[in-house]
Write a protein that holds these residues in place. Structure first.
Motif, short mmCIF file in Angstrom:
data_model
loop_
_atom_site.label_atom_id
_atom_site.label_comp_id
_atom_site.label_asym_id
_atom_site.label_seq_id
_atom_site.Cartn_x
_atom_site.Cartn_y
_atom_site.Cartn_z
N ASN A 239 -59.65 8.94 31.73
CA ASN A 239 -58.21 9.03 31.47
C ASN A 239 -57.93 9.98 30.31
O ASN A 239 -57.46 9.59 29.26
CB ASN A 239 -57.64 7.64 31.16
CG ASN A 239 -57.66 6.73 32.35
OD1 ASN A 239 -58.21 7.07 33.39
ND2 ASN A 239 -57.06 5.56 32.22
N VAL A 240 -58.21 11.24 30.51
CA VAL A 240 -58.07 12.24 29.45
C VAL A 240 -56.62 12.74 29.42
O VAL A 240 -56.14 13.27 30.43
CB VAL A 240 -59.05 13.41 29.66
CG1 VAL A 240 -58.86 14.45 28.57
CG2 VAL A 240 -60.48 12.90 29.68
N PRO A 241 -55.92 12.59 28.32
CA PRO A 241 -54.51 13.02 28.29
C PRO A 241 -54.40 14.54 28.26
O PRO A 241 -55.18 15.22 27.59
CB PRO A 241 -53.99 12.41 26.99
CG PRO A 241 -55.19 12.30 26.12
CD PRO A 241 -56.33 11.99 27.04
N PRO A 242 -53.43 15.09 28.98
CA PRO A 242 -53.19 16.54 28.87
C PRO A 242 -52.66 16.88 27.48
O PRO A 242 -51.92 16.10 26.88
CB PRO A 242 -52.15 16.81 29.96
CG PRO A 242 -51.48 15.49 30.18
CD PRO A 242 -52.51 14.44 29.92
N GLN A 243 -53.01 18.05 27.00
CA GLN A 243 -52.60 18.48 25.68
C GLN A 243 -51.66 19.69 25.77
O GLN A 243 -51.73 20.48 26.71
CB GLN A 243 -53.82 18.86 24.83
CG GLN A 243 -54.81 17.73 24.64
CD GLN A 243 -55.94 18.12 23.70
OE1 GLN A 243 -55.70 18.68 22.63
NE2 GLN A 243 -57.16 17.81 24.08
N ASP A 244 -50.80 19.79 24.78
CA ASP A 244 -49.98 20.99 24.56
C ASP A 244 -49.12 21.36 25.77
O ASP A 244 -48.95 22.53 26.11
CB ASP A 244 -50.88 22.17 24.18
CG ASP A 244 -51.70 21.89 22.94
OD1 ASP A 244 -51.18 21.19 22.05
OD2 ASP A 244 -52.86 22.34 22.87
N VAL A 245 -48.53 20.36 26.40
CA VAL A 245 -47.55 20.62 27.46
C VAL A 245 -46.25 21.10 26.82
O VAL A 245 -45.83 20.60 25.77
CB VAL A 245 -47.32 19.34 28.29
CG1 VAL A 245 -46.16 19.53 29.27
CG2 VAL A 245 -48.59 18.96 29.04
N ASN A 246 -45.60 22.06 27.46
CA ASN A 246 -44.41 22.68 26.89
C ASN A 246 -43.29 22.67 27.92
O ASN A 246 -43.42 23.23 29.01
CB ASN A 246 -44.72 24.12 26.47
CG ASN A 246 -43.53 24.79 25.82
OD1 ASN A 246 -42.88 24.21 24.96
ND2 ASN A 246 -43.25 26.02 26.21
#
Length: 727
Positions: A243-250
């Motif tokens: 369950n790796v969270p996505p990073q740096d979504v814009n």
């Protein structure tokens, strides 16, 4: 030679049900032979596709695809059109370029060293993509879905004056009659979604516990999100290794919840942005409007969430009422520079969060339209609320709860006005009714024992106390003395609405002082006039900020208090103003009549046990909407009523639904959400005392209480043209 129009194999089409059918009904030898031959040919095709090396061909392994969507259809078919669904599957690697038609292949190119990108070149008169089912998640790291590439998009103009957010052209919405949970689902790092209109996504007749609806949903890729995982802290947190969270979504320059014409859609979205699990999501300059639930909501993890310069108006219409609701882990998050206006609950509501958030430089005004709540409601520790305008709230400004324990919350340099309650309200644990968790419990007496302090928000820090209720102005200087917690900083405020409350509101910060070891403070003020009022708050690093001090008044040197100056004109509730065309002169203010006689009805009626608007009532409300649009200084309170049958609790809820139905109708007619509040009276205020069907029909109503903010006399008219008598 390889056929470009080859059949596509899609793993999702081969389900457990297919496997069961094959095992329970095994194919005959001849059929099995044909099946194996077909699979062999497909395998050969896929192998060939993976090794083609023509210089004009983008292979399945080519990174950083640039895909141009030229069709509003929602299909996967090798034809002349490339759809958004095909574009997403191409960038995900679920669909190869070699499976496209020759025409479609011309819309795909490779850009080495660049991020993958989905652009748009839709027909000018056909720019709405109607989805038939949920889109695949955006799973390609660094992907940019860019609606600003659509020809005709103008980044230099904005229809709103408060914050510049250009009008989008490309729209994503469900096909009429379809129920689709989400617009875009983001599961990869560095994804950007820009310049789109997304609306109409919510659950209908489906549970949302494991599959929350939203215009944009951000979470880990697998397993599917489960709301039970938001119970944090959790010994398994962050859930499981996969369950790796996505990073740096814009997310930037999108309109969420509304089409490009800015009108409320017939089918509203559930939520705007649902941050289920992410790190470093940035929500910048989006217009998030007209959702059934919150505009922005977090769940399990939203560390380093940045919400800045968004227009967040008119959300919480029929569900979670708060504009921004933060739950779960929210370390290092910020809410800055937003316009948060006309939402149905709190502007910002923190519910059992882990971590701290900064709430700075926002306009949080005219909220609490449906449910009376604090403009900002804090649970947890170490939050900072600074330099906001917090005003015109049917409740207090900032409430700090005592359960669970909430300490060291700093609330400084804000400007408050037009509140029904304190500027800052620290709840006590013994006040546990729902209303206390929404609008606070009023001013606290001094906390003199350790227990009293521990069971009060912000560790029960006491409000400052002035040495006198009056201070004498000598020349242009005013010396103010008082006492507060030793080691605290005292912030003094000008109070512009002293007649409304003996505690604030804290209108304008004017000075600060530090207490000595005995808790005493002394400060010299300039720029005040006799007759003005001051208040103060104290902030201690181990406790947080206090409630306001009892107001004190400035007197002249002879001890007299001049009459109060003329009150400032009331503020007209308005969330947004339209940007005028470049050469257009400002519209003239409509003339005001004395007295103003409104030939407009002030009530509508309902059928037995119903809360829907009849055609006759719609015609009545059209007249009301026309008057409100003609006279922008008018506000209304919508009061719901029922007949006396059924239980009091049932009637209270039914009356609220009726008032909400009237508000929703007027919203669709363009009435600003900040100009309307609702209240439910149930059966408590009958129109008649009779028990006939006509009497009961008169009871089933919503009364429209007009409030003229300019103090003019208004004459209203009752009507019964829409009376609905049961048979």
């Amino acid at each position: 030679m390889f056929n470009q129009n080859c059949v596509r194999v899609r793993s999702r089409h081969f389900s457990a049900g297919n496997a069961k059918a094959l095992t329970t009904n095994p194919p005959q030898p001849e059929a099995l032979k044909r099946l194996l031959q077909t699979l062999k040919r497909l395998l050969q095709t896929l192998t060939l596709a993976s090794v083609l090396t023509s210089p004009t061909l983008v292979t399945a392994q080519s990174p950083n695809l640039r895909v141009v969507v030229n069709s509003t259809q929602d299909s996967i078919t090798p034809d002349e059109f490339l759809t958004l669904r095909e574009a997403i599957e191409l960038t995900n690697g679920q669909l190869t370029v070699n499976q496209l038609s020759d025409t479609e292949r011309t819309l795909v190119s490779s850009s080495p060293g660049q991020s993958p990108q989905i652009e748009f070149n839709l027909p000018p008169q056909d720019t709405t993509i109607y989805l038939t089912e949920l889109l695949p998640p955006l799973a390609s790291p660094g992907l940019v879905v860019d609606g600003t590439t659509q020809p005709g998009y103008d980044p230099t103009t904005s229809p709103t004056a408060e914050i510049a957010i250009p009008q989008p052209i490309v729209t994503i919405t469900p096909t009429p009659g379809q129920s689709i949970l989400r617009g875009l689902t983001i599961v990869a790092d560095g994804v950007t979604v820009r310049g789109l209109s997304i609306y109409g996504f919510k659950a209908v007749n489906e549970t949302t516990l494991a599959t929350p609806p939203a215009d944009i949903f951000i979470s880990h890729a697998s397993p599917p999100p489960d709301i039970s995982q938001q119970e944090t802290p959790n010994y398994r947190f962050p859930f499981y290794p996969e369950n790796v969270p996505p990073q740096d979504v814009n997310l930037e320059f999108n309109w969420l919840g509304i089409p490009p014409n800015g009108e409320m859609p017939e089918n509203r979205s559930g939520f705007g942005v649902y941050v289920f699990n992410s790190l470093g999501t940035r929500v910048y300059r989006n217009r998030i409007t007209d959702h059934d639930g919150s505009a922005i909501i977090t769940s399990v993890q939203a560390n380093n969430l940045q919400v800045s310069e968004n227009i967040i108006v008119g959300n919480g219409i029929d569900g979670m009422p708060d504009a921004i609701r933060l739950e779960g882990v929210i370390n290092d998050s910020e809410i800055t520079g937003n316009l948060i206006c006309g939402n149905d609950g709190s502007g910002v509501y923190l519910f059992k969060p882990e971590g701290a958030v900064q709430i700075r430089e926002n306009q949080i005004i005219f909220n609490g339209r449906r449910l009376r709540r604090a403009a900002v409601y804090l649970m947890g520790n170490n939050h900072q609320v600074r330099e906001n305008q917090i005003a015109y709230q049917p409740g207090p400004g900032v409430v700090v709860t005592a359960y669970p324990d909430s300490d060291r919350n700093v609330i400084e340099t804000n400007r408050f006005a037009g509140l029904e309650g304190l500027s800052i309200d620290l709840n006590a644990q013994q006040h546990v009714e729902p209303i206390h968790f929404q609008i606070g419990d009023g001013h606290n007496p001094p906390r003199t024992t350790k227990y009293q302090r521990q069971t009060t928000g912000n560790n029960g820090i006491n409000a400052p106390q002035f040495v006198s209720e009056e201070f004498v102005q000598l020349g242009d200087q005013l010396e103010v003395l008082g006492q507060a917690e030793p080691g605290s900083t005292v912030e003094l405020y000008r109070v512009r609405e002293a007649a409304e409350s003996v505690y604030g509101p804290l209108s304008e910060p004017i000075a600060s002082a530090t207490t000595d070891a005995e808790g005493e403070f002394r400060v010299t003020l300039t720029g005040l006039q006799p007759g003005e009022t001051i208040s103060a708050i104290a902030t201690h690093p181990e406790n947080g900020t206090s409630e306001p001090a009892l107001n004190a008044v400035v007197t002249s040197s002879d001890g007299t208090i001049p009459a109060n100056p003329e009150p400032q004109p009331p503020v007209i509730p308005q969330c947004l103003t339209q940007t005028p065309p470049p050469s257009s002169p400002p519209e003239p203010t409509p003339p005001v009549q004395q007295p103003l006689t409104l030939r407009v009805p002030r009530n509508v009626h309902f059928a037995l046990d119903r809360a829907d608007i009849s055609p006759e009532s719609a015609a009545v409300l059209d007249q009301v909407a026309a008057v409100l649009q003609e006279y922008p200084f008018l506000t209304i309170e919508l009061q719901g009523h029922t007949d006396p049958r059924a239980s009091a609790a049932y009637n209270q809820a039914l009356a609220r639904r009726r008032a909400l139905a009237v508000r929703n109708y007027l919203l669709r007619q363009g009435v600003d959400p900040g100009r309307m509040t609702i209240r439910s009276f149930g059966e408590s205020q009958r129109r008649t005392t009779g028990s006939g069907v006509v009497d009961y029909a008169r009871d089933r109503r919503v009364e429209i209480i007009f409030q003229d903010l300019r103090g003019l006399e208004i004459i209203f008219e009752d009507q019964e043209t829409d009376l609905q008598i049961e048979f």
